[in-house]
Design a protein around this motif. Sequence first.
Motif: not given
Length: 196
Positions: A119-131
């Motif tokens: 979940e940490i890795a997926v949340r981080f990936s999501h934050r990057l694509v959202a930025i």
Amino acid sequence: MPDPLFDHDDNANTPLTAEEREGLIPSYITLRHELNEAEQINIGAAQRWADSRRRDILDRGFLSELHQRMFGDVWRWAGQYRTTARNIGVEAYRIAMDAQQAVDDARYWVEHATYPPDEIAVRFSHRLVAIHPFPNGNGRFSRLAGDLLALQLGQPPFTWGSVSLVDAGETRARYIEVLQAADNHDIRPLLLFARS
């Protein structure tokens, strides 16, 4: 240039527009499929580079270098934050601040075991694509960053639907759907998709 994830062209033989060719390094590229092939070769080299190093993915400098290595043989602007508005992502002036906040948040999550490693890795990936920090390649970049963070946390890389999301219509549409759910604070569909 729009990210191919969100601006998909089903015809790989479509000529690139003059705007799309701006910043392109290889002069032979004139068609979408040629661009996709050149980018994929460059991404493969970046993957091998990243796999051969023990680096902390939670570092903004590393993230820019990762993007540069993924696209640097194809685009002059690779690894440089975008300076123009996009229909998705934060305003350009916020990119550096938001990227640093994403890194800091993920460091906190890791240090305090706020979420399980996946979940940490997926949340981080999501934050990057959202930025959406770069002019192009943000989806592929954020997924590779998520994979690298998963590895750093002792997990296998994700499968992200098990196909290339640049060319896969139905899987790509599902990915966009689960990203939008995550945008609305429902991370579970993206977690399931990442391991599908």
